[in-house]
Structure formats: structure tokens, C-alpha cells
Design an enzyme around this catalytic site. Structure first.
Site, PDB file in Angstrom:
ATOM      1  N   GLU A   1      47.180  65.225  74.222  1.00 20.44           N
ATOM      2  CA  GLU A   1      45.948  64.467  74.055  1.00 20.44           C
ATOM      3  C   GLU A   1      45.023  64.711  75.241  1.00 20.44           C
ATOM      4  O   GLU A   1      45.471  65.119  76.320  1.00 20.44           O
ATOM      5  CB  GLU A   1      46.286  62.973  73.924  1.00 20.44           C
ATOM      6  CG  GLU A   1      45.106  62.049  73.704  1.00 20.44           C
ATOM      7  CD  GLU A   1      44.294  62.398  72.470  1.00 20.44           C
ATOM      8  OE1 GLU A   1      43.444  63.304  72.577  1.00 20.44           O
ATOM      9  OE2 GLU A   1      44.486  61.767  71.412  1.00 20.44           O
TER      10      GLU A   1
ATOM     11  N   ASP B   1      38.768  66.863  74.428  1.00 20.50           N
ATOM     12  CA  ASP B   1      39.441  65.873  73.581  1.00 20.50           C
ATOM     13  C   ASP B   1      39.173  66.176  72.120  1.00 20.50           C
ATOM     14  O   ASP B   1      38.304  65.578  71.509  1.00 20.50           O
ATOM     15  CB  ASP B   1      38.942  64.466  73.942  1.00 20.50           C
ATOM     16  CG  ASP B   1      39.625  63.364  73.159  1.00 20.50           C
ATOM     17  OD1 ASP B   1      40.667  63.631  72.549  1.00 20.50           O
ATOM     18  OD2 ASP B   1      39.108  62.235  73.150  1.00 20.50           O
TER      19      ASP B   1
ATOM     20  N   GLU C   1      42.179  61.971  64.110  1.00 25.34           N
ATOM     21  CA  GLU C   1      42.683  61.058  65.148  1.00 25.34           C
ATOM     22  C   GLU C   1      41.610  60.094  65.606  1.00 25.34           C
ATOM     23  O   GLU C   1      41.889  58.916  65.853  1.00 25.34           O
ATOM     24  CB  GLU C   1      43.196  61.861  66.351  1.00 25.34           C
ATOM     25  CG  GLU C   1      43.945  61.032  67.384  1.00 25.34           C
ATOM     26  CD  GLU C   1      43.052  60.469  68.492  1.00 25.34           C
ATOM     27  OE1 GLU C   1      43.542  59.640  69.285  1.00 25.34           O
ATOM     28  OE2 GLU C   1      41.864  60.864  68.563  1.00 25.34           O
ATOM     29  N   GLU C   2      40.379  60.570  65.711  1.00 28.26           N
ATOM     30  CA  GLU C   2      39.299  59.715  66.199  1.00 28.26           C
ATOM     31  C   GLU C   2      38.981  58.572  65.240  1.00 28.26           C
ATOM     32  O   GLU C   2      38.379  57.575  65.633  1.00 28.26           O
ATOM     33  CB  GLU C   2      38.037  60.555  66.446  1.00 28.26           C
ATOM     34  CG  GLU C   2      38.190  61.651  67.501  1.00 28.26           C
ATOM     35  CD  GLU C   2      38.380  61.105  68.899  1.00 28.26           C
ATOM     36  OE1 GLU C   2      38.301  59.877  69.093  1.00 28.26           O
ATOM     37  OE2 GLU C   2      38.617  61.918  69.823  1.00 28.26           O
TER      38      GLU C   2
END
Length: 285
Positions: A218, A157, A191-192
């Protein structure tokens, strides 16, 4: 009589074997293709894995770290810029832009909050036909994020998807068939921290207004086959095309229902921008 006595057991055994065979076939993965024997226009898992190892060597890539803002973007951008020299007989143009957007937006995730960001990073690469510049007017966006959560190098991820995108970028760059439409790769660096770089790209990048469809890659969990988790409304043609052209298409309608029902409090870059706030009330007379 003895056969009739054991027939239910035989039927159950046959059913169990059938279910087991279906499970094994459904989860079996194809053999990885070696770099030396796979043409540059075709996907090689070995080449993608080499990118993955390099990305992981930079360490934990949290937003703001040197690994995330310097080493990883430079590695991806240098690779993209090197492709014209690596591919002979090129029929595509490759444009590379390193974007550092700043902005803010309101999200309804987990009860709602305002997200403010400054100088996050996107490495954006556009592949288009060099014989027909009009191909740039309609583009497919392929996106994944290279930043990580705290405490992990995040192979699943989402570095594996970044590595796959780099290999796909090479496949497109080295092909000999002109593209009918452009493909934009967004290597997304935030994104995190709740979709900051995706917001910066889609609201501020000059290529964003040419995008007609999106594939967001993703990571959720590790291992097993990739599958379609969520599709947009009124776009059944995308799922139909995927089922027709993918070598081993894999999707679950249940995953879509889970997302829509908010059973799992998860959100991805493949999200909907919130509506603009209502205008302020008029002043009292």
C-alpha cells in the site's frame, strides 16, 4: 583546562554527527538496476518504472472509468499472459483470471456503513510449480490496488506497487527453481471505494481458500524507503522472515501501535472482515 572546557561541545558534536550518519544510512536508497544488465529472474527498477509510466499514461483511474475498468486491467492481463513466451525453460504455470465481483459488506470504519458494489475488477494471476500441482493448495497472496482517488494519477498510492508486482511476477515466471508453494498476485481495481475489490476477491474467488498468508503493498505518502506498517497477530515468523531475507529490512513498531489505537482514521485492504450480523430475535409468542 581548555580541553575540559570544550569537551561537552565535542561530545555533543560527535553525537550529532552520529545521529546524522545514522539518519542518512537509514534513508539511503540502493542504486536502481538497469533493465539491460539485470537478469529476468532479478528485480530491475528500470523495468518496474517502465510499467509505472504506462499505468500513469492511462490517466486518473477512478472506479467505473475506462482507464480503471478497461485499459489498466487489459495492460496487466496482457503482460501476465505474455510471460510464458518471454521466459525460456519455464518451471512454473501462470494462470490469469479477470474477476468482476459484486457484493456488499458492513464496515465499522468512520462510524460504520454498508458498502455495496457491482462489477468491480480484479486481475488475479497465480504462479505455481508445473511439476507438482499440489503447490496450488497453499499460496501466498501479494496484493496492491491500481484504482485512484479523485483528481490524481496516484503514482505513489498505489501504481508504484502495481508496477513492482508486475516486475516480481516476471521474476518468478522466469526462474528455473521449482516453487514449493503458489504465489497469487491480486491486482486490485477498487480500494479507494473502501476495499470493495479486496472483499470481492477474498469472499468469492475460487483461489481464495488456498491462501495461507498475505502481503499487502500500500502507499501512504511519497518518497523514502518502503517499510512494514502492520503485521497480523500471532505471526511474528513473517516479520522474522522479512528481516532475514530482505536486503534492507525497514519497519517501525510504532506504526502498528498507531493503527491499533486508531490515532489516524485509516484502513487498508489488509483488514478483518466484520463478524456476521446476529440472528433476528424470535417472534413474540
Amino acid at each position: 583546562d581548555k580541553f575540559h572546557q570544550f569537551r561537552p561541545h565535542l561530545a555533543f558534536a560527535c553525537l550529532a554527527l552520529g545521529v546524522l550518519a545514522a539518519h542518512v544510512a537509514d534513508n539511503a536508497l540502493p542504486a536502481p538496476r538497469a533493465a539491460a544488465t539485470t537478469p529476468a529472474t532479478e528485480f530491475s527498477e528500470e523495468r518496474a518504472h517502465a510499467h509505472l509510466k504506462e499505468l500513469l499514461s492511462f490517466g486518473i483511474r477512478t472506479v467505473g472509468s475506462a482507464a480503471n475498468e478497461v485499459h489498466t486491467p487489459r495492460y496487466i492481463a496482457d503482460f501476465a499472459r505474455s510471460l510464458p513466451q518471454k521466459c525460456s525453460g519455464q518451471v512454473v504455470d501462470i494462470e490469469v483470471d479477470v474477476q468482476h465481483p459484486s457484493g456488499s459488506f458492513t464496515s465499522w470504519f468512520l462510524g460504520g456503513f454498508t458498502n455495496v458494489y457491482h462489477n468491480v475488477t480484479n486481475v488475479v494471476v497465480r504462479v505455481s510449480g508445473n511439476q507438482h500441482p499440489r503447490t496450488r493448495q497453499n499460496a501466498l497472496l501479494v496484493s496492491a490496488h491500481f484504482d485512484t482517488a479523485l483528481g490524481t494519477v496516484a503514482a505513489g498510492d498505489d501504481a508504484a506497487m502495481i508496477a513492482a508486482m508486475m516486475e516480481l511476477l516476471k521474476n518468478l515466471a522466469c526462474q528455473n527453481t521449482p516453487l514449493e508453494h503458489a504465489v497469487i498476485f491480486n491486482f486490485n481495481g477498487a480500494e479507494e471505494t473502501n476495499w470493495q475489490a479486496a472483499h470481492g476477491f477474498i469472499t468469492q474467488h475460487p483461489w481464495a481458500n488456498t491462501i495461507r498468508s498475505v502481503i499487502n503493498l500500500e502507499g501512504a505518502g511519497s518518497g523514502g524507503r518502503a517499510m512494514v506498517v502492520q503485521t497480523g497477530p500471532r505471526h511474528a515468523w513473517i516479520a522474522s522472515t522479512f528481516g532475514r531475507v530482505a536486503a534492507r529490512p525497514h519497519a517501525y513498531t510504532m506504526a502498528q501501535e498507531i493503527f491499533q489505537a486508531k490515532v489516524i482514521p485509516g484502513w487498508t485492504d489488509f483488514g478483518k472482515l466484520p463478524p456476521p450480523p446476529p440472528p433476528p430475535p424470535p417472534p413474540p409468542p
